[in-house]
Scaffold this active site. Sequence first.
Site, PDB file in Angstrom:
ATOM      1  N   SER A 196     -25.767 100.920  48.723  1.00  0.00           N
ATOM      2  CA  SER A 196     -26.741  99.853  48.966  1.00  0.00           C
ATOM      3  C   SER A 196     -27.492  99.498  47.692  1.00  0.00           C
ATOM      4  O   SER A 196     -27.686 100.345  46.811  1.00  0.00           O
ATOM      5  CB  SER A 196     -27.743 100.335  50.031  1.00  0.00           C
ATOM      6  OG  SER A 196     -28.883  99.513  50.079  1.00  0.00           O
ATOM      7  N   TYR A 230     -33.846 105.973  53.296  1.00  0.00           N
ATOM      8  CA  TYR A 230     -32.550 105.292  53.412  1.00  0.00           C
ATOM      9  C   TYR A 230     -31.890 105.185  52.037  1.00  0.00           C
ATOM     10  O   TYR A 230     -30.718 105.525  51.867  1.00  0.00           O
ATOM     11  CB  TYR A 230     -32.744 103.896  54.016  1.00  0.00           C
ATOM     12  CG  TYR A 230     -31.507 103.035  53.950  1.00  0.00           C
ATOM     13  CD1 TYR A 230     -30.396 103.331  54.736  1.00  0.00           C
ATOM     14  CD2 TYR A 230     -31.435 101.932  53.090  1.00  0.00           C
ATOM     15  CE1 TYR A 230     -29.244 102.551  54.674  1.00  0.00           C
ATOM     16  CE2 TYR A 230     -30.302 101.158  53.026  1.00  0.00           C
ATOM     17  CZ  TYR A 230     -29.212 101.461  53.818  1.00  0.00           C
ATOM     18  OH  TYR A 230     -28.074 100.693  53.744  1.00  0.00           O
TER      19      TYR A 230
END
Length: 329
Positions: free
Chosen positions: A134, A159
């Site tokens: 990501s 995350y």
Amino acid sequence: MVEWTLPKLVLVTGCAGFIGFHLCKRLLEEGSVVVGIDQMNDYYEPQLKWDRLSSLKQGTNFTFVKGSIENKELLESLFQQYPFEVVVHLAAQAGVRYSLTNPDKYIQANIVGFANILECCRNHHIPHLLYASSSSVYGNHTHAPFSESARVDEPISLYAATKRANELMAYTYSHLYQLPATGMRFFTVYGPWGRPDMALFSFTQAILNFEPIKVYNFGKMKRDFTYIDDCVESMIRLIMRGPNREGSIPYKIYNIGNQHPISLSEFIEVLEKNIGKNAIKEYVPLQPGDVLETYALLQELIRDTGYKPLVTIEEGIKKFIDWYRDYYN
């Protein structure tokens, strides 16, 4: 010159997710046989996931397995049953804000689950593992555009930390066991069948229902929005190209973005224009875990695949709105 071809048998984890669904659809159209696994959890409305699966027309070329990548025995049985040529790992617990209140889910899905994938790929000598990372790994990186060679050791959400951990875990397996691994740092992917927790989906829903939208950081955040078709085309070319063989370690990371960041305020303006209604805006400060800007440098991707993103934000949002109106009548 080596001719690129798609593998005949591919495992896609997270196949009912937004990106996973679109990748499966494309692979099936190109003639690959796809085995997909998905937990079908309730992080967002599961019916959307089931509808995605239904549109894949489960037939002889697509096999769906309902289950979790945290279940090592289930994964092991899959790898024993099928001689996968490529594994595309997209299953994960997504969402930056959700990680602030549900850290355990991220450790189990993104760390334990990924460790299971790596072990299965190692033990079954998988020729190529592609996995989702990501743009969040860049944190509040100040040197835009973001290069894959930049330091990424200061994540500002759990995350992001799990995604960076995935990159390091994959590197270790490539180093120790020569497992060919390609990481993909996705930059705010959007489009039809998208995730309801993401801005485009939730804003569209709110505007059509005359409900206010929360505009974080007073609309001054910037995002490198990447249309789903550009994302999938990049992935397809990375799959066809095969793993990196330039050095002694078969490992590589690519940015998957658009290379044209826009502010949240501009994004909302384009959305309002396409819907034909103005949003009721509630301006709020930056939330914990959110980054100020994302901006992908795509030199590596363009050099190695020959592909440069084509879809503008205006085109992409229009396609999403058309799908949304059709899906929800």
